[in-house]
Design a protein around this motif. Structure first.
Motif, PDB file in Angstrom:
ATOM      1  N   ARG B   2       1.010  -1.418   0.189  1.00  0.00           N
ATOM      2  CA  ARG B   2      -0.120  -0.398   0.377  1.00  0.00           C
ATOM      3  C   ARG B   2       0.819   1.627  -0.269  1.00  0.00           C
ATOM      4  O   ARG B   2       0.261   2.172  -0.608  1.00  0.00           O
ATOM      5  N   LEU B   3       1.496   1.218   0.907  1.00  0.00           N
ATOM      6  CA  LEU B   3       2.659   2.181   1.081  1.00  0.00           C
ATOM      7  C   LEU B   3       3.788   2.396  -0.343  1.00  0.00           C
ATOM      8  O   LEU B   3       3.907   3.737  -1.058  1.00  0.00           O
ATOM      9  N   LEU B   5       2.557   1.928  -3.439  1.00  0.00           N
ATOM     10  CA  LEU B   5       1.672   2.309  -4.422  1.00  0.00           C
ATOM     11  C   LEU B   5       1.492   3.653  -3.750  1.00  0.00           C
ATOM     12  O   LEU B   5       1.364   4.957  -4.343  1.00  0.00           O
ATOM     13  N   VAL B   6       1.374   4.235  -2.729  1.00  0.00           N
ATOM     14  CA  VAL B   6       0.909   5.520  -2.393  1.00  0.00           C
ATOM     15  C   VAL B   6       2.536   6.310  -2.735  1.00  0.00           C
ATOM     16  O   VAL B   6       2.381   7.609  -3.249  1.00  0.00           O
ATOM     17  N   THR B   9       1.997   7.055  -6.161  1.00  0.00           N
ATOM     18  CA  THR B   9       1.470   7.963  -6.670  1.00  0.00           C
ATOM     19  C   THR B   9       2.348   9.486  -6.609  1.00  0.00           C
ATOM     20  O   THR B   9       1.995  11.022  -6.973  1.00  0.00           O
ATOM     21  N   ARG B  10       2.911   9.890  -5.647  1.00  0.00           N
ATOM     22  CA  ARG B  10       2.938  10.637  -4.959  1.00  0.00           C
ATOM     23  C   ARG B  10       5.097  10.920  -5.980  1.00  0.00           C
ATOM     24  O   ARG B  10       4.986  12.622  -6.548  1.00  0.00           O
ATOM     25  N   SER B  13       2.758  12.645  -9.443  1.00  0.00           N
ATOM     26  CA  SER B  13       2.207  13.885  -9.274  1.00  0.00           C
ATOM     27  C   SER B  13       3.101  14.628  -9.116  1.00  0.00           C
ATOM     28  O   SER B  13       3.292  16.094  -9.151  1.00  0.00           O
ATOM     29  N   ARG B  14       4.478  14.980  -9.023  1.00  0.00           N
ATOM     30  CA  ARG B  14       6.153  15.588  -8.575  1.00  0.00           C
ATOM     31  C   ARG B  14       5.880  16.358  -9.806  1.00  0.00           C
ATOM     32  O   ARG B  14       6.035  16.248 -11.209  1.00  0.00           O
ATOM     33  N   ARG B  15       5.879  17.193  -9.910  1.00  0.00           N
ATOM     34  CA  ARG B  15       5.609  18.024 -11.070  1.00  0.00           C
ATOM     35  C   ARG B  15       7.220  18.354 -11.689  1.00  0.00           C
ATOM     36  O   ARG B  15       7.105  18.263 -12.904  1.00  0.00           O
ATOM     37  N   ASP B 136      10.824  16.037  -0.217  1.00  0.00           N
ATOM     38  CA  ASP B 136      10.319  15.065   1.133  1.00  0.00           C
ATOM     39  C   ASP B 136      11.161  16.217   2.451  1.00  0.00           C
ATOM     40  O   ASP B 136      10.747  16.285   3.320  1.00  0.00           O
ATOM     41  N   SER B 141       7.855  17.217   4.982  1.00  0.00           N
ATOM     42  CA  SER B 141       6.182  16.869   4.885  1.00  0.00           C
ATOM     43  C   SER B 141       7.226  15.282   5.311  1.00  0.00           C
ATOM     44  O   SER B 141       6.603  14.147   5.670  1.00  0.00           O
ATOM     45  N   GLN B 145       4.183  12.430   6.916  1.00  0.00           N
ATOM     46  CA  GLN B 145       4.013  10.983   6.663  1.00  0.00           C
ATOM     47  C   GLN B 145       4.928   9.916   7.776  1.00  0.00           C
ATOM     48  O   GLN B 145       4.269   9.399   7.638  1.00  0.00           O
ATOM     49  N   PHE B 148       2.171   8.882  10.296  1.00  0.00           N
ATOM     50  CA  PHE B 148       1.098   7.748   9.657  1.00  0.00           C
ATOM     51  C   PHE B 148       2.121   6.466   9.645  1.00  0.00           C
ATOM     52  O   PHE B 148       1.379   5.806   9.900  1.00  0.00           O
TER      53      PHE B 148
END
Lengths: 311, 324
Positions: B2-3, B5-6, B9-10, B13-15, B136, B141, B145, B148
């Motif tokens: 799960r981590l 996959l997260v 996504t990160r 998503s990073r420009r 990060d 951030s 993280q 969590f």
């Protein structure tokens, strides 16, 4: 007996700065936060509040001492209890180029919270409608709200909030305080670290006060305030000078303030009345002077500074 | 999982990462375009242009003067025994002088544009790896993280997996597209490529993809160690470039086998042989004629051990350090 949610015994944190200076941020701190309600964590800047919180949350390693969350030793058992803990430490910290929602979604997915949980958290802090904007464009207040929304994702039993109303406008401050109070009443334990004493007095049921990395006082807010202020009486008489002399002769400490007397001593109000009446000095005002949290805090931290200097 | 996959996504998503990937695609497109263009077959228009150029050359005053001068003294131009006819033969321009063009030979592309593209791609993936971790730390951030998911090793590994998978997949897609364009161009031009060359291309592309993935992973690990994007890029390139220069200056025979550049080349090209150019060799007098060979296995071991040392140090420190 109620469960203790946060416990720390002999907690110590030492480190060296880049210039080699040895710093003791927290020294032999004992802390106990009972379950339920809002517990204030007070201390002047640099007193070790944030360092203590960071150690509890596993972000910093303790040099010495024991810590427990929900009875489990941390940081060893932190993974077992972290799903019950929501926290904001210092400023909100998110990826600036992501939207508020994206930041929250990534955190939510990492602990298996579905997207409805993100919606609910955003709604609860009033960020619905602004959630798709980039985080770096948020005002400080919006960033703070997003950080609080992140803590709510896990539906926590313990909420640790470090200066949560920083940067909020008055309406935002009221909303967050209401929310903290509501959470405390609903059974969530809230540890509120704040330098705003009025906020702690308004919101908290109990409080721990630290100075120079040490615990100075802890207990119910009312008890702390009462313990430091109940013995002072404000006395109004027609002849304050004569009354002061007579009271001092009977062992009371007396100071004059705007035509009134502030009387400190072991006796109760009826004894003061009787003493003065015996000298035909009749009291027209007699009120107990209750200290507020600010005066208690200032007295305690002043004492701590003096004793630290003496050491 | 799960981590991971997260983190993927990160990564997506990073420009900054998206822009770097776009740069990689544009670079591959440029390499493919220039290779195909530079090897295009000669057509009628090219022949007509060459003939027109010949006409212009022949009618120029300079050519006429040179030809006349040559015909007066042919031996000055073409050596003893040369005649005036030789002058016309050697000096008269011909269309084929203007039609020289290389053919599309995929084995040559593999050794030139193919290697160049892989090296540049690996460089881009290094920057992607470092910016992924650096963001990060820069935004703070990371601490959020860890509130969590407090298992730091798990967080480190999930991010590492995302970087490696992201960089490897992106590199595989880009290199596959590049080589597909090369094969299509060769096919259209009726150029056949032998099975051994095809196999060599496949193997080199595979090793190139792995190099890009390992480069990204190494850069990620180093950034988690140093917590600074620019610092990491500086260390990385100082190691690759200044390190190579320092190694070459050492008075130890065959020391070039420890240079990162030679080992990367050995990994990509299935072994690499080069002249020993150490100071000790040069002091011996004259040019060095001693060859040093770094095999594919030695290159792989060098890169693997370097990555492992950085990754283990990074992971151990991340598990213990205070997080700002």
């Amino acid at each position: 007996m109620s469960e203790t949610v946060i416990e720390a015994e002999g907690l110590r944190k030492e480190f060296r700065t880049r210039r080699g200076r040895h710093i003791v941020a927290v020294q032999d701190l004992d802390l106990a936060v009972p379950a339920g309600g809002v517990h204030g964590f007070l201390g002047p800047n640099g007193s070790g509040k944030t360092t203590t919180i960071r150690m509890l949350l596993g972000l910093a390693r303790a040099s010495k001492g024991e810590m427990r969350l929900f009875g489990k030793p941390v940081p060893r058992h932190l993974p077992e209890v972290m799903n019950r803990v929501g926290a904001v430490v210092e400023q909100p910290k998110f990826v600036p180029t992501f939207s508020g929602r994206k930041n929250l979604s990534l955190l939510a997915r990492s602990v298996g919270v579905p997207s409805v949980g993100v919606d609910a958290a955003l709604d609860r802090v009033g960020l619905t409608g602004r959630d798709r904007e980039r985080y770096k464009g948020y005002s400080l207040g919006m960033k703070q709200r997003l950080a609080i929304a992140a803590t709510l994702l896990k539906d926590p039993d313990l909420l640790i909030l470090d200066e949560p109303t920083n940067g909020l406008d008055p309406a935002g401050i009221r909303d967050i305080r209401d929310m903290i109070r509501h959470l405390g009443e609903s059974g969530v334990t809230v540890l509120l670290s704040s330098h705003i004493l009025a906020e702690v007095q308004q919101v908290c049921d109990s409080v721990s006060i630290i100075g120079n990395g040490r615990l100075l006082a802890a207990g119910k807010v009312d008890d702390l305030v009462g313990a430091h202020g109940a013995a002072t009486m404000r006395v109004g008489v027609a002849d304050p000078a004569a009354a002061a002399d007579h009271l001092q002769a009977n062992g009371y400490a007396v100071t004059r303030e705007n035509g009134h007397l502030l009387v400190d001593g072991p006796g109760r109000a009826d004894q003061i009345t009787r003493l003065l009446a015996a000298k035909e000095l009749y009291v027209h005002e007699l009120t107990p002077v209750r200290a507020d949290l600010e005066s208690v805090f200032l007295q305690l931290t002043k004492d701590a500074t003096i004793s630290a200097g003496a050491e | 999982m799960r981590l991971v996959l997260v983190e993927l996504t990160r990564f997506r998503s990073r420009r900054a990462i998206a822009l770097m990937l776009l740069a990689a695609v544009l670079l591959a497109t440029l390499f493919a375009f220039t290779t195909i263009w530079d090897t295009r077959p000669v057509n009628a228009a090219d022949v007509a242009r060459a003939e027109a150029q010949v006409e212009r050359d022949m009618s120029s005053r300079w050519f006429k003067q040179e030809l006349a001068s040559c015909e007066e003294n042919p031996e000055n131009y073409s050596g003893p025994g040369a005649t005036a006819e030789d002058c016309a033969e050697s000096m008269t321009p011909r269309p084929e002088w203007y039609l020289e063009r290389r053919q599309l030979v995929l084995d040559d592309v593999r050794n030139e544009a193919g290697i160049g593209l892989v090296v540049l791609l690996a460089g881009i993936m290094v920057i992607i790896g470092t910016t992924f971790a650096g963001a990060d730390w820069a935004s703070g951030s990371m601490s959020n993280q860890l509130l969590f998911e407090p298992r730091r090793a798990k967080v480190w590994l999930a991010k590492a997996a995302a970087v490696f998978v992201g960089a490897t997949v992106a590199s595989a897609v880009i290199l596959t597209a590049f080589w597909a364009a090369m094969f299509v161009a060769a096919e259209v031009r009726g150029i056949t490529t032998g099975a051994s060359v095809q196999e060599a291309i496949r193997a080199e592309a595979f090793r190139g993809v792995l190099l890009a993935g390992v480069g990204a992973l190494g850069a990620y690990a180093l950034t988690m160690l140093l917590r600074h994007t620019v610092g990491t890029v500086a260390v990385f390139f100082a190691y690759a470039i200044a390190g190579t220069a320092v190694i070459a200056a050492l008075p130890i025979s065959g020391v070039g086998r420890w240079s990162v550049g030679n080992n990367v080349t050995a990994w990509l090209q299935d072994g690499y042989e080069f002249y020993d150019e150490t100071i000790a060799c040069r002091r011996g007098g004259g040019a060095c004629d001693q060859m040093v060979k770094v095999t594919l296995e030695q290159g792989a071991t060098y890169l693997g051990v370097t990555l492992a040392v950085v990754a283990v140090a990074s992971l151990l420190l991340f598990r213990r350090r205070d997080i700002p």
